[in-house]
Each structure stands twice: as structure tokens, then as C-alpha cells.
Design a protein around this motif. Structure first.
Motif, PDB file in Angstrom:
ATOM      1  N   ARG A 383       0.971  -1.162  -0.148  1.00  0.00           N
ATOM      2  CA  ARG A 383      -0.054  -0.050  -0.036  1.00  0.00           C
ATOM      3  C   ARG A 383       0.862   1.153   0.136  1.00  0.00           C
ATOM      4  O   ARG A 383       1.824   1.420   0.616  1.00  0.00           O
ATOM      5  CB  ARG A 383      -0.764  -0.041   1.152  1.00  0.00           C
ATOM      6  CG  ARG A 383      -0.314   0.101   2.493  1.00  0.00           C
ATOM      7  CD  ARG A 383      -1.177  -0.218   3.724  1.00  0.00           C
ATOM      8  NE  ARG A 383      -0.672  -0.017   5.029  1.00  0.00           N
ATOM      9  CZ  ARG A 383       0.069  -1.122   5.480  1.00  0.00           C
ATOM     10  NH1 ARG A 383       0.301  -2.050   5.163  1.00  0.00           N
ATOM     11  NH2 ARG A 383       0.551  -0.796   6.745  1.00  0.00           N
ATOM     12  N   ASP A 468      -3.904  -4.731  -0.760  1.00  0.00           N
ATOM     13  CA  ASP A 468      -3.042  -3.408  -1.053  1.00  0.00           C
ATOM     14  C   ASP A 468      -3.352  -2.654  -2.318  1.00  0.00           C
ATOM     15  O   ASP A 468      -3.554  -1.625  -2.460  1.00  0.00           O
ATOM     16  CB  ASP A 468      -1.743  -3.677  -0.878  1.00  0.00           C
ATOM     17  CG  ASP A 468      -1.429  -3.883   0.797  1.00  0.00           C
ATOM     18  OD1 ASP A 468      -2.387  -3.549   1.561  1.00  0.00           O
ATOM     19  OD2 ASP A 468      -0.108  -3.804   1.158  1.00  0.00           O
ATOM     20  N   ARG A 471      -6.681  -0.755  -2.829  1.00  0.00           N
ATOM     21  CA  ARG A 471      -6.439   0.589  -1.906  1.00  0.00           C
ATOM     22  C   ARG A 471      -5.783   1.556  -2.824  1.00  0.00           C
ATOM     23  O   ARG A 471      -6.212   2.667  -3.002  1.00  0.00           O
ATOM     24  CB  ARG A 471      -5.712   0.350  -0.829  1.00  0.00           C
ATOM     25  CG  ARG A 471      -6.463  -0.286   0.461  1.00  0.00           C
ATOM     26  CD  ARG A 471      -5.426  -0.894   1.666  1.00  0.00           C
ATOM     27  NE  ARG A 471      -4.671   0.413   1.994  1.00  0.00           N
ATOM     28  CZ  ARG A 471      -4.818   1.106   3.236  1.00  0.00           C
ATOM     29  NH1 ARG A 471      -5.882   0.597   3.849  1.00  0.00           N
ATOM     30  NH2 ARG A 471      -4.152   2.036   3.592  1.00  0.00           N
ATOM     31  N   ASN A 472      -4.565   1.030  -3.409  1.00  0.00           N
ATOM     32  CA  ASN A 472      -3.820   1.870  -4.209  1.00  0.00           C
ATOM     33  C   ASN A 472      -4.373   2.357  -5.495  1.00  0.00           C
ATOM     34  O   ASN A 472      -4.334   3.532  -5.914  1.00  0.00           O
ATOM     35  CB  ASN A 472      -2.566   1.335  -4.576  1.00  0.00           C
ATOM     36  CG  ASN A 472      -1.481   0.974  -3.531  1.00  0.00           C
ATOM     37  OD1 ASN A 472      -1.841   1.479  -2.392  1.00  0.00           O
ATOM     38  ND2 ASN A 472      -0.407   0.165  -3.753  1.00  0.00           N
TER      39      ASN A 472
END
Length: 519
Positions: A383, A468, A471-472
Motif C-alpha cells: 500500500r 493493498d 487500496r492503491n
């Protein structure tokens, strides 16, 4: 095949790990576009199926390889399927090369199959070759070294120092007695000093040894670049060396070196195939979502698309590529008419010197001069936890405002390196920063990237952390949306710099030209 017992042990370990309690997502903004970005990215993500095709089916994307061309064609088709304009732009040519298979077996003094592969752009063996393996000895002087070169014809030469250990240093630090650790440090220092002395007597730098041995008639060179992690090799290239150059794992290289240096007569049989295919196009994939009001101002989502080819290029930089593609897909679905034009650049040739992004910057000065922000990610699967503002002194208030409006679960752990220092060549944002365009570098949590996946033979699909990545991708889409709508970021640059490595005053980095061919 993974055994049932292995899966059971892994599952037990996961279940024994405390898990954070789930919570209702909190918001500091009622912006409907931000909320739609969250829903689209978290509930309808396309990351997993895209990653599986790119990493498993297409595979690595070495410059000049068939995989590179197939990947660019696939990416452009994905964009078009989402209703995004996309094209593959050729900026030059590179060495065309197709990797085949490599089988390396120890046949004397005992039989063992070795874990080995050709380095990129190395020729194959044109059939099976069986030859003695020789270590470079200690030389009394340069004259002795030059005489020794006359003995290498038809042999495989070990082109790296003998490893002292293939056990990670963390193991030694955890379990060794202090005196044992001290002896290890001395042994490593002696081995390094001995190797440097041998190269000096041969009058070569480390990168010149393979060519010297080839010109002296060696059948090939066997080398090893251990990362320091269990069973993991750093695997690059042998561009221009006219004999096969093979990377062998630390453990197998140590075996060969001990046998050879102790006079125990190792012989290997090598059957490695590779094909040079002539000049191959070097290209970028460029996608565009036109702006509705400020069509000549640009927000750029940036990641390099090429990779080394010992594995699949999953975290370097397949994950950065997928994040930019997924962010573009999300934006096209929920924000199809941005105020500024959004450009997605998947750059080729980054591993050979940022060539794709440098060429794009050279060829598109209007995009460079009209750039609102470039967001580049190239540090693995983790992340995003840090954003370097690259020396642009008035960018910080913009990023603080943008981050304050995204969900805290995305923003709370992010640190701003403000104003930061401009990069001279670490990743593709540097191609634009050197021209004074506001390119920003988004950096990720480690996941042991440097040891286990960066440029290694273990950089495969299974190393991706999709939670992750989701999220990114959502974060990138939210930042791109806000950058597209906000006022223009002043391009004021810092003028004071710490001294450079030579002790001279630092300065803003100069631009280097793209290498568009090897001629």
C-alpha cells in the motif's frame, strides 16, 4: 505440488495471527464522485483477472521480447474495451530476443541438475555442450593472469566470487554466537578482497569480465547474483556478450566453485536455447480520457510496463501498471468527462534507462508544459505510504487537501515528503521532473521487495497483495479526479539543495536523452 500438510501449517499460522476488527468506512467528504470511486474500486475490482492474464499467460515483458509486444497489445485492447482511447506508440527499436529453455546438469564428479537460466539477451548453446568448469585463481601478478587467459578456451568459467554463505544474514544475527558472527564478517571481507584482486590482475571492472572471457575463447560464463534472501537470485542481462552467460543459484554456484577451486574436476552439460529476432519495436502504451474544459492541461497516471524476465515482473512493475489501468477503468466508469485530460502512460524500456518515458517527454512537449500532476508508482505491491513531492515547493497544500477528503483508511498512513528532492533517474517521474513538470513519486510499504521480488526470479503472481492493490487503485483514482478538478498547481521549484556525493552544491537534475536504439 503443495502438500496437504504444508497448506494446513500455513492455514494454522494465518489463523493464529491477530486480525484487525472490521469497521464501517468513515468519510470526511460527501463528494459523490469520491464515493462512487470507492464503490467501483472496492466492489467491482478487475485487478485479479487482469493480473492473472498479464503475469501468467503473457508473462515477463523484457524489452525486445515477444512478451513485451503481446503485453502492449493486450493493454491497449483493455483500455479500448472500457471506452478509453488508447494507442501503442513506437519510439525506437531494441534488440529482439526470445528466451527458450535452459537445462544445466553437473555430470562430474557426480550427477545433479542445477537451477540455472540464461541472462537476458544471451545467446544459447546451439545444442548440448559438455565442458569443464574452472574458477578464476589467485594470480601472483598481471602477467600470470594474462597467461591464465590462454587456458580458458572451451571451458565454462565461474564469473563471480565464491559465496561464503547462502543463509540470510538475519539467520546469523539471530542464532550465531558473537564470535561466529565476527568470523563470518571476516570471511566475507576476505572473499570480497580476493575477488577484487583477481579482477584487478585481469585488468577488468566487474561488468567487463564476461566479454574478456568470451574473447579468450571460453565456452560460456557461469555467474551468480544472490539477493541475500532464501533461494532468490537477482537476474539481469549479458547484452553484447557473444557466449552463453548463465545465472546459477547461490547454493549451486557455491557447489561448482568449491569443486573447481579444490581441484575436484566439475563438468557440466548445458543445453540452452535462445533466439535473436532482429530489431524489435520499443514502445509505450498511452491511453487518454479527454478533458471537458481544460483539454490542454494534463493529469498523468504513470507506471513502467517492461520487466526483467527471470520471473513474471509481477511487482516490478506489473502491480504499478495494474493500479494505473484499474484507476483509469474506475474513472471512466464514474467520472467519464474530467475537467482536465487524463493520460495513462505505460512506459517501455524503463529498466534500460527510463527510455520510454524520456522519449515520450521529448516527443510531447505540449503535455509536459501543460502538466498539472504526474502520479508515478514503481515500488512493489504494498500500500502507498509515502508521497515524494520532488522539490515542488507549493504542491504540499494540494496533496494535504486531496488526502483530507479521501477515506482515512487510505490516507492516514501516508506521509508527505515535502517539498522533497527531485529524482535524477530512479523511476519514470524523473523524465518529467527534470523538465520542471510536476511529477510525484508514490512509494509503497516494503513486503521485502528489495530482497525477494525486485529484479528477481521469484517476482511472480503469487507475491501480489491484492488488498493493498485495491487500496492503491482507489487512491490513485481519487487523487487523479481531484487533480483534474482543482486549480493549477504552481510549478515553483526548490532552489537550495544539500551537497551531492562529491561535496559540491546540489542542483535540479538535468535531463538525459532517451536511448532509442543500440546503434
Amino acid at each position: 505440488m503443495i502438500s496437504h500438510r504444508s497448506l494446513a501449517v500455513f492455514a494454522a499460522a494465518v489463523l493464529a495471527t491477530p486480525l484487525a476488527a472490521g469497521a464501517q468506512e468513515s468519510w470526511t467528504s460527501n463528494d459523490p464522485v469520491l464515493r462512487a470511486i470507492w464503490s467501483e474500486g472496492m466492489e467491482r475490482s478487475r485487478l485479479e483477472p487482469m493480473a492473472q492474464v498479464l503475469m501468467d499467460s503473457i508473462g515477463p515483458r523484457l524489452a525486445g521480447s515477444p512478451g513485451q509486444l503481446a503485453a502492449h497489445e493486450w493493454a491497449a485492447a483493455q483500455f479500448r474495451g472500457w471506452g478509453i482511447q488508447a494507442r501503442n506508440e513506437t519510439y525506437g527499436a531494441w534488440v529482439g530476443w526470445r528466451r527458450g529453455t535452459a537445462h544445466v546438469d553437473l555430470v562430474q564428479p557426480r550427477v545433479r541438475s542445477l537451477e540455472a537460466r540464461l541472462l537476458a539477451w544471451s545467446p544459447g548453446t546451439s545444442g548440448a555442450v559438455t565442458a569443464e568448469v574452472v574458477a578464476i585463481p589467485e594470480f601472483a601478478d598481471t602477467a600470470a593472469a594474462l597467461r591464465w587467459l590462454g587456458s580458458v578456451r572451451g571451458k565454462f568459467i565461474l564469473g563471480a566470487a565464491e559465496p561464503v554463505t547462502c543463509r540470510p544474514i538475519e539467520n546469523w544475527q539471530k542464532w550465531a554466537q558473537p564470535q561466529t558472527l565476527g568470523r563470518l564478517a571476516q570471511d566475507v571481507a576476505r572473499a570480497d578482497s580476493s575477488w577484487r584482486r583477481r579482477l584487478a590482475r585481469l585488468r577488468v571492472q566487474p561488468g567487463e569480465l564476461e566479454m574478456l572471457l568470451a574473447r579468450s575463447g571460453a565456452a560460456g560464463v557461469v555467474t551468480s547474483e544472490w539477493t541475500g534472501g532464501w533461494g532468490t537470485q537477482r537476474v539481469h542481462d549479458a547484452l553484447g556478450v557473444p557466449v552463453p552467460v548463465l545465472d546459477v543459484t547461490c547454493e549451486d554456484y557455491g557447489l561448482l566453485h568449491r569443486l573447481a577451486s579444490r581441484g575436484q574436476g566439475p563438468v557440466i552439460r548445458v543445453n540452452a536455447t535462445a533466439e535473436f529476432t532482429g530489431a524489435a519495436p520499443a514502445m509505450n502504451t498511452v491511453a487518454t480520457i479527454p478533458g471537458r474544459a481544460l483539454r490542454n492541461e494534463y493529469v498523468v497516471l504513470s507506471a513502467h510496463f517492461d520487466s526483467w524476465d527471470a520471473a513474471s515482473g509481477a511487482t516490478d512493475n506489473g502491480t504499478g501498471t495494474l493500479v494505473m489501468m484499474e484507476a483509469a477503468r474506475i474513472l471512466r466508469a464514474v467520472y467519464p468527462h474530467p475537467k482536465r485530460t487524463i493520460v495513462i502512460g505505460l512506459w517501455g524500456g524503463e529498466e534500460q534507462g527510463l527510455n520510454g518515458s524520456r522519449a515520450f517527454a521529448e516527443d510531447n512537449p505540449e503535455i509536459v508544459s501543460g502538466m498539472q500532476a504526474l502520479l508515478n508508482q514503481d515500488t512493489g505491491t504494498g500500500r502507498i505510504d509515502r508521497i515524494s513531492l520532488q522539490g515542488f515547493t507549493q504542491a504540499e497544500p494540494f496533496f494535504r487537501r486531496w488526502l483530507s477528503r479521501v477515506p482515512p483508511t487510505l490516507a492516514d498512513s501516508i506521509k508527505l515528503d515535502a517539498p522533497g528532492l527531485p529524482s535524477a533517474g530512479s523511476s519514470d517521474h524523473s523524465s518529467f521532473v527534470c523538465r520542471g513538470a510536476p511529477g510525484f513519486w508514490l512509494l509503497s510499504t516494503s513486503w521485502d521487495y528489495g530482497t525477494y521480488t525486485w529484479h528477481t526470479d521469484r517476482d511472480t503472481y503469487d507475491k501480489i497483495v491484492f488488498s493493498d492493490l485495491r487500496r492503491n487503485a482507489v487512491l490513485l483514482a481519487m487523487l487523479a479526479y481531484q487533480a483534474a478538478e482543482d486549480e493549477r498547481i504552481p510549478q515553483t521549484r526548490r532552489t537550495e539543495f544539500p551537497p551531492n556525493a562529491a561535496g559540491q552544491p546540489g542542483s535540479w537534475p538535468a535531463c538525459r536523452p532517451a536511448q532509442r536504439s543500440l546503434n
